[in-house]
Design a protein around this motif. Structure first.
Motif, PDB file in Angstrom:
ATOM      1  N   ALA A  60       0.748  -1.302   0.038  1.00 21.03           N
ATOM      2  CA  ALA A  60      -0.071   0.208   0.017  1.00 21.03           C
ATOM      3  C   ALA A  60       0.844   1.452  -0.063  1.00 21.03           C
ATOM      4  O   ALA A  60       0.532   2.448  -0.642  1.00 21.03           O
ATOM      5  N   ALA A  61       1.968   1.192   0.737  1.00 17.28           N
ATOM      6  CA  ALA A  61       2.786   2.518   0.805  1.00 17.28           C
ATOM      7  C   ALA A  61       3.508   2.602  -0.581  1.00 17.28           C
ATOM      8  O   ALA A  61       3.555   3.694  -1.155  1.00 17.28           O
ATOM      9  N   ARG A  62       3.765   1.805  -1.161  1.00 14.50           N
ATOM     10  CA  ARG A  62       4.374   1.727  -2.401  1.00 14.50           C
ATOM     11  C   ARG A  62       3.627   2.335  -3.511  1.00 14.50           C
ATOM     12  O   ARG A  62       3.833   3.082  -4.186  1.00 14.50           O
ATOM     13  N   GLU A  63       2.205   2.127  -3.380  1.00 15.99           N
ATOM     14  CA  GLU A  63       1.429   2.502  -4.174  1.00 15.99           C
ATOM     15  C   GLU A  63       1.080   3.907  -4.103  1.00 15.99           C
ATOM     16  O   GLU A  63       0.793   4.858  -5.060  1.00 15.99           O
ATOM     17  N   ALA A  72       7.444   7.468   0.623  1.00 16.80           N
ATOM     18  CA  ALA A  72       8.667   6.739   0.047  1.00 16.80           C
ATOM     19  C   ALA A  72       9.350   6.443   1.347  1.00 16.80           C
ATOM     20  O   ALA A  72       9.835   5.304   1.414  1.00 16.80           O
ATOM     21  N   ALA A  73       9.384   7.461   2.444  1.00 17.68           N
ATOM     22  CA  ALA A  73      10.219   6.836   3.508  1.00 17.68           C
ATOM     23  C   ALA A  73       9.487   5.991   4.446  1.00 17.68           C
ATOM     24  O   ALA A  73      10.221   4.974   4.947  1.00 17.68           O
ATOM     25  N   GLU A  74       8.320   6.130   4.474  1.00 13.47           N
ATOM     26  CA  GLU A  74       7.497   4.986   5.275  1.00 13.47           C
ATOM     27  C   GLU A  74       7.626   3.626   4.415  1.00 13.47           C
ATOM     28  O   GLU A  74       7.743   2.490   5.159  1.00 13.47           O
ATOM     29  N   ALA A  75       7.593   3.542   2.989  1.00 16.60           N
ATOM     30  CA  ALA A  75       8.041   2.462   2.353  1.00 16.60           C
ATOM     31  C   ALA A  75       9.140   1.755   2.614  1.00 16.60           C
ATOM     32  O   ALA A  75       9.358   0.564   2.706  1.00 16.60           O
ATOM     33  N   GLU A  76      10.206   2.585   2.750  1.00 15.32           N
ATOM     34  CA  GLU A  76      11.562   2.142   3.079  1.00 15.32           C
ATOM     35  C   GLU A  76      11.692   1.390   4.421  1.00 15.32           C
ATOM     36  O   GLU A  76      12.165   0.368   4.765  1.00 15.32           O
ATOM     37  N   GLN A  77      10.930   1.996   5.366  1.00 14.22           N
ATOM     38  CA  GLN A  77      10.864   1.452   6.970  1.00 14.22           C
ATOM     39  C   GLN A  77      10.150   0.342   6.820  1.00 14.22           C
ATOM     40  O   GLN A  77      10.463  -0.790   7.518  1.00 14.22           O
ATOM     41  N   LEU A  78       9.065   0.017   6.125  1.00 16.99           N
ATOM     42  CA  LEU A  78       8.169  -1.153   5.957  1.00 16.99           C
ATOM     43  C   LEU A  78       8.959  -2.140   5.272  1.00 16.99           C
ATOM     44  O   LEU A  78       9.017  -3.470   5.643  1.00 16.99           O
ATOM     45  N   GLN A  79       9.965  -2.012   4.269  1.00 14.88           N
ATOM     46  CA  GLN A  79      10.906  -2.862   3.639  1.00 14.88           C
ATOM     47  C   GLN A  79      11.731  -3.477   4.634  1.00 14.88           C
ATOM     48  O   GLN A  79      11.975  -4.730   4.471  1.00 14.88           O
ATOM     49  N   ALA A  80      12.485  -2.645   5.577  1.00 13.48           N
ATOM     50  CA  ALA A  80      13.564  -2.972   6.445  1.00 13.48           C
ATOM     51  C   ALA A  80      12.618  -4.080   7.427  1.00 13.48           C
ATOM     52  O   ALA A  80      13.109  -5.021   8.140  1.00 13.48           O
ATOM     53  N   ARG A  81      11.287  -3.839   8.116  1.00 11.01           N
ATOM     54  CA  ARG A  81      10.588  -4.414   8.659  1.00 11.01           C
ATOM     55  C   ARG A  81      10.286  -5.999   8.031  1.00 11.01           C
ATOM     56  O   ARG A  81      10.367  -6.779   8.794  1.00 11.01           O
ATOM     57  N   ARG A  82      10.060  -5.773   6.862  1.00 14.71           N
ATOM     58  CA  ARG A  82       9.634  -7.059   6.078  1.00 14.71           C
ATOM     59  C   ARG A  82      10.790  -7.829   5.986  1.00 14.71           C
ATOM     60  O   ARG A  82      10.771  -9.122   6.061  1.00 14.71           O
ATOM     61  N   GLU A  83      11.970  -7.224   5.915  1.00 18.42           N
ATOM     62  CA  GLU A  83      13.244  -8.356   5.761  1.00 18.42           C
ATOM     63  C   GLU A  83      13.380  -8.753   7.059  1.00 18.42           C
ATOM     64  O   GLU A  83      13.973  -9.992   7.291  1.00 18.42           O
ATOM     65  N   GLN A  84      13.159  -8.032   8.376  1.00 25.19           N
ATOM     66  CA  GLN A  84      13.455  -8.635   9.645  1.00 25.19           C
ATOM     67  C   GLN A  84      12.532  -9.730   9.904  1.00 25.19           C
ATOM     68  O   GLN A  84      12.784 -10.925  10.299  1.00 25.19           O
ATOM     69  N   PHE A  85      11.202  -9.708   9.496  1.00 27.81           N
ATOM     70  CA  PHE A  85      10.422 -10.761   9.727  1.00 27.81           C
ATOM     71  C   PHE A  85      10.541 -11.898   8.838  1.00 27.81           C
ATOM     72  O   PHE A  85      10.173 -13.033   8.946  1.00 27.81           O
TER      73      PHE A  85
END
Length: 356
Positions: A60-63, A72-85
């Protein structure tokens, strides 16, 4: 690997229903198995839910970022969290020892070094007891053979975790099996010279009496005799000690700590079941070692796995190259960094096998 998680989530839902089933609640052994498996799956199900939620939020953030750069910054943070999970799920779903969620039985025996080795066996017992205490586990003495100076020729203890524990004894302690070497000045040394001695540790899963091991009564020879060692009313005055020989394997188990012959027999059978499981695992590991030999889990009980150097206050685990100069703290039960290092090395190897 993540595809298999869906089946685990379905199993978790079924277990949740079973935990409120009166028929299962009335069967203590079955209820304990269901609860143990439920606790084992809970972190996987939670991590999967976290991953899926983060994955949806990231999409959703990327869209939104396509029409508003502020996202864009929120998407980067969510990407980092996704990698952790993703990393956590990968670790949780990696092939594992099916006994990791069980309690453990530890058997410590003195080796070369005479009385000094027996005293060191006592130090190892205290180290594991203190570690268990720090982890919120309980220890239960099953059998012991002491020496005149207070050491142990042999001592067997059960380590049990409460049902809610995230870390279970066997999954943490199974890497302790092998020969532990100590370098120090013995109390019996008058010249102040450093001696080297050793003690052996065997770690076994504490299996239920109807789990995976079937013992035929005809395969057992049971002898009773009078207990020796520490006394106490009734202990050394009756034939309460029990020796059980499992004829097909040649395994011999003795128990004399309890007051009654029946109690000692029950404890000896408990130890025998665990030894038979350990023996089967060792044989399987030996069969597989021609293709690949684990750098962490030793299959040879005579293999030296660790050195405790008192003059340098140093501990060294020879399987993973772990070294630290806090031996005094380790002997007081501060084993978490070492256990985590061994578990990390084991996980890395399991993931490597998945990739091959």
């Amino acid at each position: 690997m993540f595809e298999n998680a869906e089946g685990l989530r379905d199993e978790f839902a079924q277990l949740e229903q079973q935990m409120s089933d009166p028929a299962i609640l009335g069967d203590m052994q079955r209820s304990r198995k269901v609860g143990r498996r439920y606790s084992e799956l809970m972190p996987i199900v939670k991590a999967l839910a976290d991953f899926e939620q983060t994955d949806a939020d990231l999409a959703a953030a990327r869209e939104l970022a396509e029409v508003d750069e502020g996202f864009a910054a929120e998407a980067e943070q969510l990407q980092a969290r996704r990698e952790q999970f993703t990393e956590r799920l990968t670790a949780l779903l990696a092939p594992r020892d099916p006994h990791d969620s069980l309690d453990a039985i530890l058997e410590i025996k003195s080796g070369e070094g005479g009385e000094e080795s027996a005293l060191f066996a006592g130090d190892l017992l205290r180290m594991y007891s203190r570690y268990a205490e720090k982890m919120g586990w309980k220890t239960e003495l099953l059998d012991e053979q002491t020496t005149d100076l207070g050491g142990y020729k042999s001592v067997t203890v059960a380590v049990k975790a409460p049902g809610s524990a995230e870390q279970t004894p066997y999954g943490a302690l199974k890497f302790e099996g092998g020969v532990h070497r100590v370098q120090r000045v013995p109390v019996t040394e008058s010249q102040g010279r450093v001696h080297t001695s050793a003690a052996g540790v065997l770690v076994m899963p504490d299996v239920e009496d109807d789990d995976e091991v079937e013992i035929n009564d005809d395969d057992l020879r049971i002898d009773v005799y009078r207990s020796s060692g520490k006394g106490g009313q009734g202990v050394n005055t009756t034939d309460s000690a029990v020796r059980i020989t499992h004829l097909p394997s040649g395994l011999v188990v003795t128990c004399q700590n309890e007051r009654s012959q029946l109690q000692n027999k029950e404890q000896a059978m408990r130890i025998l079941r665990s030894r038979l499981v350990a023996l089967a695992e060792e044989q399987a590991a030996n069969d597989a070692s021609a293709a690949r030999h684990s750098q962490v889990r030793t299959v040879d009980r005579s293999e030296r796995i660790r050195t405790y150097n008192y003059p340098e206050n140093r501990i060294a685990d020879h399987r993973i190259g772990f070294k630290a100069h806090n031996l005094d703290q380790v002997l007081d039960g501060e084993l978490v960094p070492l256990v985590e290092a061994l578990q990390a090395a084991d996980l890395a190897e399991r993931l490597e096998q998945v990739g091959e």
